[in-house]
Design an enzyme around this catalytic site. Structure first.
Site, PDB file in Angstrom:
ATOM      1  N   CYS A  41       8.357  10.116 -13.360  1.00 44.21           N
ATOM      2  CA  CYS A  41       7.011  10.381 -13.857  1.00 44.21           C
ATOM      3  C   CYS A  41       6.719  11.869 -13.975  1.00 44.21           C
ATOM      4  O   CYS A  41       6.164  12.324 -14.982  1.00 44.21           O
ATOM      5  CB  CYS A  41       5.979   9.707 -12.952  1.00 44.21           C
ATOM      6  SG  CYS A  41       6.025   7.905 -13.037  1.00 44.21           S
ATOM      7  N   ASP A  75      -3.060   5.492  -1.548  1.00 43.88           N
ATOM      8  CA  ASP A  75      -2.867   6.793  -0.896  1.00 43.88           C
ATOM      9  C   ASP A  75      -3.980   7.795  -1.139  1.00 43.88           C
ATOM     10  O   ASP A  75      -3.987   8.884  -0.571  1.00 43.88           O
ATOM     11  CB  ASP A  75      -1.528   7.408  -1.313  1.00 43.88           C
ATOM     12  CG  ASP A  75      -1.344   7.467  -2.831  1.00 43.88           C
ATOM     13  OD1 ASP A  75      -2.341   7.679  -3.553  1.00 43.88           O
ATOM     14  OD2 ASP A  75      -0.196   7.303  -3.293  1.00 43.88           O
ATOM     15  N   ASN A 107       9.076   4.248 -16.585  1.00 44.84           N
ATOM     16  CA  ASN A 107       9.655   3.676 -15.377  1.00 44.84           C
ATOM     17  C   ASN A 107      11.172   3.728 -15.478  1.00 44.84           C
ATOM     18  O   ASN A 107      11.719   3.564 -16.569  1.00 44.84           O
ATOM     19  CB  ASN A 107       9.195   2.220 -15.174  1.00 44.84           C
ATOM     20  CG  ASN A 107       9.264   1.782 -13.733  1.00 44.84           C
ATOM     21  OD1 ASN A 107      10.328   1.794 -13.127  1.00 44.84           O
ATOM     22  ND2 ASN A 107       8.132   1.377 -13.165  1.00 44.84           N
ATOM     23  N   GLN A 110      -2.776   1.066  -8.488  1.00 46.49           N
ATOM     24  CA  GLN A 110      -2.401   0.116  -7.436  1.00 46.49           C
ATOM     25  C   GLN A 110      -2.208   0.813  -6.095  1.00 46.49           C
ATOM     26  O   GLN A 110      -1.961   0.157  -5.090  1.00 46.49           O
ATOM     27  CB  GLN A 110      -1.084  -0.570  -7.805  1.00 46.49           C
ATOM     28  CG  GLN A 110      -1.129  -1.398  -9.066  1.00 46.49           C
ATOM     29  CD  GLN A 110       0.271  -1.827  -9.461  1.00 46.49           C
ATOM     30  OE1 GLN A 110       0.882  -1.247 -10.345  1.00 46.49           O
ATOM     31  NE2 GLN A 110       0.795  -2.839  -8.812  1.00 46.49           N
ATOM     32  N   ASN A 111      -2.275   2.131  -6.080  1.00 43.02           N
ATOM     33  CA  ASN A 111      -1.935   2.895  -4.888  1.00 43.02           C
ATOM     34  C   ASN A 111      -3.125   3.007  -3.931  1.00 43.02           C
ATOM     35  O   ASN A 111      -4.269   3.097  -4.364  1.00 43.02           O
ATOM     36  CB  ASN A 111      -1.457   4.295  -5.276  1.00 43.02           C
ATOM     37  CG  ASN A 111      -0.224   4.239  -6.165  1.00 43.02           C
ATOM     38  OD1 ASN A 111       0.516   3.261  -6.144  1.00 43.02           O
ATOM     39  ND2 ASN A 111      -0.002   5.282  -6.948  1.00 43.02           N
ATOM     40  N   HIS A 127      -6.265  -1.787  -5.051  1.00 44.79           N
ATOM     41  CA  HIS A 127      -5.780  -2.229  -3.740  1.00 44.79           C
ATOM     42  C   HIS A 127      -6.364  -1.403  -2.603  1.00 44.79           C
ATOM     43  O   HIS A 127      -5.892  -1.473  -1.478  1.00 44.79           O
ATOM     44  CB  HIS A 127      -4.250  -2.197  -3.710  1.00 44.79           C
ATOM     45  CG  HIS A 127      -3.637  -3.142  -4.698  1.00 44.79           C
ATOM     46  ND1 HIS A 127      -2.368  -2.984  -5.196  1.00 44.79           N
ATOM     47  CD2 HIS A 127      -4.130  -4.255  -5.287  1.00 44.79           C
ATOM     48  CE1 HIS A 127      -2.109  -3.964  -6.062  1.00 44.79           C
ATOM     49  NE2 HIS A 127      -3.163  -4.742  -6.128  1.00 44.79           N
ATOM     50  N   CYS A 157     -19.238  -0.402   5.226  1.00 46.99           N
ATOM     51  CA  CYS A 157     -20.070  -1.368   5.947  1.00 46.99           C
ATOM     52  C   CYS A 157     -20.509  -2.413   4.943  1.00 46.99           C
ATOM     53  O   CYS A 157     -21.264  -2.113   4.007  1.00 46.99           O
ATOM     54  CB  CYS A 157     -21.289  -0.682   6.562  1.00 46.99           C
ATOM     55  SG  CYS A 157     -22.443  -1.855   7.331  1.00 46.99           S
ATOM     56  N   CYS A 188     -26.709   0.774  10.348  1.00 49.12           N
ATOM     57  CA  CYS A 188     -27.099  -0.531  10.921  1.00 49.12           C
ATOM     58  C   CYS A 188     -26.307  -0.906  12.155  1.00 49.12           C
ATOM     59  O   CYS A 188     -26.639  -1.888  12.831  1.00 49.12           O
ATOM     60  CB  CYS A 188     -26.972  -1.628   9.866  1.00 49.12           C
ATOM     61  SG  CYS A 188     -25.257  -2.052   9.441  1.00 49.12           S
ATOM     62  N   CYS A 207     -24.488  -3.643   5.020  1.00 47.60           N
ATOM     63  CA  CYS A 207     -25.514  -2.904   4.283  1.00 47.60           C
ATOM     64  C   CYS A 207     -25.490  -3.318   2.812  1.00 47.60           C
ATOM     65  O   CYS A 207     -24.437  -3.627   2.264  1.00 47.60           O
ATOM     66  CB  CYS A 207     -25.271  -1.399   4.391  1.00 47.60           C
ATOM     67  SG  CYS A 207     -25.651  -0.684   6.006  1.00 47.60           S
TER      68      CYS A 207
END
Length: 398
Positions: A315, A170, A297, A167-168, A187, A195, A228, A198
């Site tokens: 983590c 970064d 978590n 989901q990161n 995400h 682009c 383009c 193209c």
């Protein structure tokens, strides 16, 4: 007066009565709330009588209190004691060894060790905003892949992890050396602009944050396609938007991986967003045929009841224990070997001023250790717009 309808004065009188009743109800609610905050032994006979006459309000207020306490408990961070955590990690290691197809889902919690704030933790972005506190934008150019990122890359190299769904935004999975085919960045990625004029979409990896001028429903970065001439856009999927880009979102690979998975490991994700993607949870399969779920978590997640095992720990701590249990060395991160530098497309002449974000700097290896980096791109000052090279002492790995 209209035939059969109330007059203006009658309507105003009815409105006054309605407002008076509402105010009386609010005042009664305040009185009952104040009484309920007292210990039962401290309540007067009159207060006891008022509670007895207001059973509906008492039930409503007690329900509100339970919901508030429940939400508060869900936001609390819980840590397993060291011995319990080691026991759980041994169980997790067995699951990793025995998995035929292991998929890892990652969230903001795996990047907090890189000084990137999470969202729902005690100092998370949304937590602070809900408290009315300001949130300072982090300089992500200094962020580097964490122990968890590097562990995941090694597990994939050892064929113990087949795919990573993140989901990161970064870009740290990419920079850890994890192959692009093995990542679905649902995400988006802050270092990638595309682009869409193209066919197929033309992708530009940069060494700076391309989202400086973009926002919700406003994705143009201010640069143009080299092929383009169409406007480039970022790849970020904001809340309220639907991600439609093939890459780096890579939804096709994510759903294929989920359909093959017999084990899912969730690291540092609240799962409040991921739970809304049924394709990632094999919900069309009977419960007995769904993947076994393991969650790391510190806080409650909506999938806890589905989990075969929940580990309450940071983590990096869990992954260090896991890699020790598996007998695998965690590779150190090296900017000299960071793949982003070989993947990056240089800015064209005249584009150097198209951004003000700090660019990533590539390290030179120490003298006597000039083996080829993972990438083959030349290290030239200014080659990436505001690129640079810096010499640093390599960290000793213990």
């Amino acid at each position: 007066m209209a035939a059969g309808g109330p007059s203006r004065s009658e309507r105003k009188a009815a409105e006054r009565v309605r407002r008076l009743r509402e105010e009386q109800q609010r005042e009664r609610l305040r009185q009952v709330s104040r009484i309920l905050r007292k210990a039962a032994a401290e309540r007067s006979a009159e207060e006891g009588r008022l509670l007895a006459e207001s059973e509906d309000l008492v039930t409503e207020l007690q329900g509100r209190s339970r919901r508030r306490e429940g939400l508060k408990r869900r936001q609390e961070e819980v840590c397993d004691d060291p011995e319990e955590l080691r026991r759980k990690v041994r169980e997790l290691a067995g699951a990793v060894r025995n998995a035929k197809y292991l998929v890892v889902y990652t969230g903001a919690g795996i990047s907090t060790a890189a000084s990137i704030p999470d969202y729902r933790g005690p100092n998370g972005v949304w937590t602070l905003l809900q408290k009315g506190r300001s949130v300072r934008a982090a300089d992500l150019s200094e962020a580097e892949p964490t122990l968890t990122h590097m562990s995941i890359a090694r597990l994939h190299e050892q064929k113990l992890v087949q795919h990573v769904v993140s989901q990161n935004c970064d870009g740290l999975h990419l920079r850890s050396g994890l192959p692009r085919t093995a990542i679905s960045e649902l995400h988006g990625n802050m270092y990638i602009e595309v682009c869409t004029a193209c066919t197929p979409n033309r992708e530009y990896v940069r060494v700076f944050d391309v989202t400086e001028r973009t926002a919700l429903h406003r994705h143009q970065t201010g640069r143009a396609c080299h092929k383009c001439g169409a406007q480039l856009r970022d790849t970020i999927v904001h809340f309220g938007e639907r991600g439609t880009l093939g890459q780096p979102l890579n939804w096709e690979a994510a759903t294929q991986a989920a359909s093959k998975a017999d084990t899912i490991l969730c690291l540092g994700s609240s799962l409040k967003v991921l739970k809304k993607y049924p394709r990632l949870w094999c919900m069309t399969k009977p419960p007995s045929r769904r993947p076994k779920l393991y969650i790391v978590n510190l806080q409650w997640t909506p999938k806890d009841d589905w989990a075969a095992l929940k580990l309450h720990g940071k983590c990096d701590d869990v992954m260090q224990l896991l890699m020790d249990e598996l007998g695998l060395e965690i590779p150190p991160y090296s900017r000299w070997q960071d793949p982003i530098f070989s993947l990056a497309t240089p800015l064209r002449a005249g584009e150097e001023g198209s951004h003000t974000r700090k660019s990533l700097c590539r390290e030179e290896p120490p003298p006597g250790d000039r083996g080829a980096p993972l990438s083959s791109a030349p290290v030239l000052g200014g080659w990436f717009g505001r690129g640079c090279t810096k010499r640093t002492k390599r960290k000793k790995v213990t």
